[in-house]
Structure formats: C-alpha cells, structure tokens
Design an enzyme around this catalytic site. Structure first.
Site, PDB file in Angstrom:
ATOM      1  CB  ALA A   1      -0.863  -0.011   1.252  1.00  0.00           C
TER       2      ALA A   1
ATOM      3  N   GLY B   1       0.515  -5.153   0.595  1.00  0.00           N
ATOM      4  CA  GLY B   1      -0.629  -5.241  -0.315  1.00  0.00           C
ATOM      5  C   GLY B   1      -0.247  -5.837  -1.667  1.00  0.00           C
TER       6      GLY B   1
ATOM      7  CD  GLU C   1      -2.506  -7.929   2.429  1.00  0.00           C
ATOM      8  OE1 GLU C   1      -2.332  -6.733   2.086  1.00  0.00           O
ATOM      9  OE2 GLU C   1      -3.036  -8.255   3.502  1.00  0.00           O
TER      10      GLU C   1
ATOM     11  CD  GLU D   1       1.249  -5.826   5.596  1.00  0.00           C
ATOM     12  OE1 GLU D   1       2.085  -6.693   5.945  1.00  0.00           O
ATOM     13  OE2 GLU D   1       0.609  -5.902   4.539  1.00  0.00           O
TER      14      GLU D   1
HETATM   15  N1  COA Z   1       4.530   3.275  -0.191  1.00  0.00           N
HETATM   16  C1  COA Z   1       4.950   4.464  -0.670  1.00  0.00           C
HETATM   17  N2  COA Z   1       6.144   4.652  -1.248  1.00  0.00           N
HETATM   18  C2  COA Z   1       6.953   3.594  -1.350  1.00  0.00           C
HETATM   19  C3  COA Z   1       6.605   2.321  -0.879  1.00  0.00           C
HETATM   20  C4  COA Z   1       5.317   2.178  -0.284  1.00  0.00           C
HETATM   21  N3  COA Z   1       4.863   0.997   0.159  1.00  0.00           N
HETATM   22  N4  COA Z   1       7.625   1.467  -1.106  1.00  0.00           N
HETATM   23  C5  COA Z   1       8.579   2.175  -1.719  1.00  0.00           C
HETATM   24  N5  COA Z   1       8.197   3.471  -1.856  1.00  0.00           N
HETATM   25  C6  COA Z   1       8.915   4.580  -2.471  1.00  0.00           C
HETATM   26  C7  COA Z   1      10.030   5.080  -1.550  1.00  0.00           C
HETATM   27  O1  COA Z   1       9.498   5.980  -0.592  1.00  0.00           O
HETATM   28  C8  COA Z   1      10.922   5.748  -2.558  1.00  0.00           C
HETATM   29  O2  COA Z   1      10.344   6.982  -2.921  1.00  0.00           O
HETATM   30  P1  COA Z   1      11.270   8.325  -3.017  1.00  0.00           P
HETATM   31  O3  COA Z   1      12.271   8.003  -4.097  1.00  0.00           O
HETATM   32  O4  COA Z   1      10.310   9.392  -3.405  1.00  0.00           O
HETATM   33  O5  COA Z   1      11.899   8.494  -1.681  1.00  0.00           O
HETATM   34  C9  COA Z   1      10.824   4.833  -3.775  1.00  0.00           C
HETATM   35  O6  COA Z   1       9.614   4.124  -3.612  1.00  0.00           O
HETATM   36  C10 COA Z   1      11.958   3.849  -3.887  1.00  0.00           C
HETATM   37  O7  COA Z   1      12.020   3.109  -2.673  1.00  0.00           O
HETATM   38  P2  COA Z   1      13.338   2.992  -1.787  1.00  0.00           P
HETATM   39  O8  COA Z   1      12.900   2.723  -0.374  1.00  0.00           O
HETATM   40  O9  COA Z   1      14.219   4.159  -2.009  1.00  0.00           O
HETATM   41  O10 COA Z   1      13.985   1.682  -2.407  1.00  0.00           O
HETATM   42  P3  COA Z   1      14.993   0.668  -1.686  1.00  0.00           P
HETATM   43  O11 COA Z   1      15.509  -0.224  -2.742  1.00  0.00           O
HETATM   44  O12 COA Z   1      15.958   1.390  -0.825  1.00  0.00           O
HETATM   45  O13 COA Z   1      14.045  -0.190  -0.691  1.00  0.00           O
HETATM   46  C11 COA Z   1      12.087  -1.458  -0.109  1.00  0.00           C
HETATM   47  C12 COA Z   1      13.047  -1.024  -1.231  1.00  0.00           C
HETATM   48  C13 COA Z   1      10.971  -2.253  -0.761  1.00  0.00           C
HETATM   49  C14 COA Z   1      12.845  -2.340   0.897  1.00  0.00           C
HETATM   50  C15 COA Z   1      11.534  -0.221   0.625  1.00  0.00           C
HETATM   51  O14 COA Z   1      11.048   0.698  -0.348  1.00  0.00           O
HETATM   52  C16 COA Z   1      10.401  -0.513   1.568  1.00  0.00           C
HETATM   53  O15 COA Z   1      10.623  -1.035   2.652  1.00  0.00           O
HETATM   54  N6  COA Z   1       9.152  -0.159   1.163  1.00  0.00           N
HETATM   55  C17 COA Z   1       7.988  -0.309   1.988  1.00  0.00           C
HETATM   56  C18 COA Z   1       7.495  -1.731   2.004  1.00  0.00           C
HETATM   57  C19 COA Z   1       6.325  -1.897   2.937  1.00  0.00           C
HETATM   58  O16 COA Z   1       6.427  -1.719   4.143  1.00  0.00           O
HETATM   59  N7  COA Z   1       5.161  -2.256   2.369  1.00  0.00           N
HETATM   60  C20 COA Z   1       3.973  -2.531   3.125  1.00  0.00           C
HETATM   61  C21 COA Z   1       3.141  -1.332   3.265  1.00  0.00           C
HETATM   62  S1  COA Z   1       1.712  -1.652   4.279  1.00  0.00           S
END
Ligand code: COA
Length: 258
Positions: free
Chosen positions: A65, A109, A112, A132
């Site tokens: 999400a 999500g 999911e 989450e």
């Molecule tokens: N929601 C909103 N933005 C997200 C996102 C999410 N779930 N996952 C990634 N992004 C965005 C980041 O904020 C970043 O945006 P920015 O460039 O404007 O700062 C961009 O996507 C790239 O992500 P980044 O975190 O820089 O990549 P990374 O390779 O360092 O890390 C992940 C990748 C997947 C480990 C990390 O993005 C992450 O932990 N994301 C969230 C996952 C999560 O918790 N999902 C469940 C949500 S309920």
C-alpha cells in the site's frame, strides 16, 4: 485513460502493468481504482481469456500500500477506504484465470494482490513479505487469511510476525509461488503458461476457478456438492460437446466460450 496502469491485449491474454515504478508500484487509492476498473473491463471482454498482472520496472511487482496515505489517517477513515471496493476481492472474484507475474518486491498489499491471483510466477530476484508489523499494523488485504490458507499457519505466522522478506526460492519452497524463472525468461515463461490456459474453454476455466476457490470458502461436504453442480453446469455448454467430440475424433478442441 488510466494514469497508473497499462493494459496490453495480446490475443486472448491481457497484461495489466501497475505503472508507478518510481514508487515501486505502491498501491495508492487511484491505482486501486484503476486496477478495479481494468478488471471490470476485462471481465466482460469476450476476446480475453486469461489476465496477467505485473509491475513496471525491474525492481518491484508492488511494494505494498502507499504508506504516504496512512499518515494522519483515522481508524474510521482507513476502514472506509478498505470497505470500499477491494481489489483483492475483485481479483478473487474475477471469473477468468489471473496470473501474478512477480518481477521484484512483492510486499504487503503487493503480496496480498499476488495471493488474490490464481497462479504466481516469480522472477528469481523477487522478494516477498508482509512487512506491516514494522509499521505497527497488520496485513489488511487478506494476508492473514489467504497466506495462511496457502502455506499453513506456522509459516504464515513467521512471515507476518517478523515482517522479514524471503527470496523467490524460499517462496517456492513454501508453496507461495508456483514457479521461479531467471529474470530474462520470466515474461516468456509466464506468457507460455497463460497461452496454454487460454486455449481451454473459458466456461470450464471459470467453473474450475470457482470450484477450487470454494475449497477455502466451504466445508468439505459443501465444497463437494458445489463441485458436482459446477461440473454438471459445464454440460450446458457447446464447449463440452466440442471437447468431447474433439477427443473422439482425435483432434484439438476449438473452444468458443459458448
Ligand atoms: N509506499 C509508498 N512509497 C513507497 C513504498 C510504499 N509501500 N515502497 C517504496 N516506496 C517509495 C520510496 O518511498 C521511494 O520513494 P522516493 O524516491 O520518493 O523516496 C521509492 O519508492 C523507492 O524506494 P526505496 O525505499 O528508495 O527503495 P529501496 O531499494 O531502498 O528499498 C524497499 C526497497 C521495498 C525495501 C523499501 O522501499 C520498503 O521497505 N518499502 C515499503 C514496504 C512496505 O512496508 N510495504 C507494506 C506497506 S503496508
């Protein structure tokens, strides 16, 4: 025209690409709406027999999400958002086979959404998780239910309670994904599978999907009864006559979806 998804029609197969690669294809409200609308459109498109869902770019299927939308939201607001049309239910209830082509991060999500599809094919760099718990929340798009039904309580519990990611091989070992392929073969292998399924009778495919899904919705007796009804319903189709005749005549069936 949708802003955050792309729809490609490739013969009998439609490919939906979630297209926010700079945000790792995170599902914001607009993307969810567009995805639900795309499924509505493809549901009634008689040309299309199988739908593949994937993410744009090389990094992510869907990283969950859109977390930015959570900030400051109240419980009532969040419940309203989630009680609105659910893409997870829309995918589960979609009458045609849905294949998740998982090309990268498949989290929250995103996982999911993949779990709501019928078959999951992963690239070897894909990573899976329900993170989450790290945000102080729990999966809300069916993760606690569909993941548990798919891989069993102990394994689902570990993924959900730790929030840690697993790689594609581990996901395959656990039964979370059906197949894992090298990145450069993922699309080809997924489309091969989709094409194989697309040759079948769309009526039988829909009945089969419903019957299998019923295994998680009904007790054994109800499921077996429902299977007989769906089996018998296939006998009302021209496709059943064509399939049986083609076998007897030793030729390939040409299913018309009637
Ligand atoms: N929601 C909103 N933005 C997200 C996102 C999410 N779930 N996952 C990634 N992004 C965005 C980041 O904020 C970043 O945006 P920015 O460039 O404007 O700062 C961009 O996507 C790239 O992500 P980044 O975190 O820089 O990549 P990374 O390779 O360092 O890390 C992940 C990748 C997947 C480990 C990390 O993005 C992450 O932990 N994301 C969230 C996952 C999560 O918790 N999902 C469940 C949500 S309920």
């Amino acid at each position: 025209m949708p802003e955050n998804i792309l729809i490609d029609r490739l013969g009998r197969i439609a490919k939906i690409t979630i297209n926010r690669p700079d945000k790792l294809n995170a599902l914001n409200i607009k993307t969810r709406q567009e995805l639900a609308e795309a499924l509505d459109e493809l549901r009634v498109d008689d040309e299309i027999r199988v739908v593949v869902i994937t993410g744009a770019g090389e990094k992510a299927f869907v990283a969950g999400a859109d977390i930015n939308e959570f900030a400051g939201r109240t419980a009532v607001q969040q419940r309203t958002v989630m009680k609105a049309r659910s893409i997870f239910t829309a995918a589960e209830d979609f009458p045609k086979p849905l294949i998740a082509m998982i090309n990268g991060f498949c989290l929250g999500g995103g996982c999911e959404l993949a779990l709501s599809c019928d078959i999951r094919i992963a690239g070897e760099r894909a990573r899976f998780g329900q993170p989450e718990i790290n945000l102080g929340i729990i999966p809300g798009g069916g993760g606690t239910q569909r993941l548990t039904r798919l891989i069993g309580e102990g394994k689902a519990m570990q993924i959900i309670l730790t929030g840690e990611m697993i790689d594609a091989q581990e996901a395959w070992r656990l039964g979370l994904v059906n197949e894992v392929h090298p990145v450069d073969q993922l699309e080809e292998k997924t489309m091969e599978l989709a094409a194989k399924i697309a040759e079948k009778s769309p009526i039988a495919l829909s009945m089969a999907k419903t019957a299998v899904k019923n295994a998680a919705r009904m007790n054994l007796r109800e499921g077996l009864d429902s299977e007989i009804d769906l089996f018998a319903l296939c006998f009302s189709s021209e496709d059943k006559e064509e399939g049986v005749r083609a076998f007897i005549e030793k030729r390939k069936a040409d299913f018309k979806g009637r």
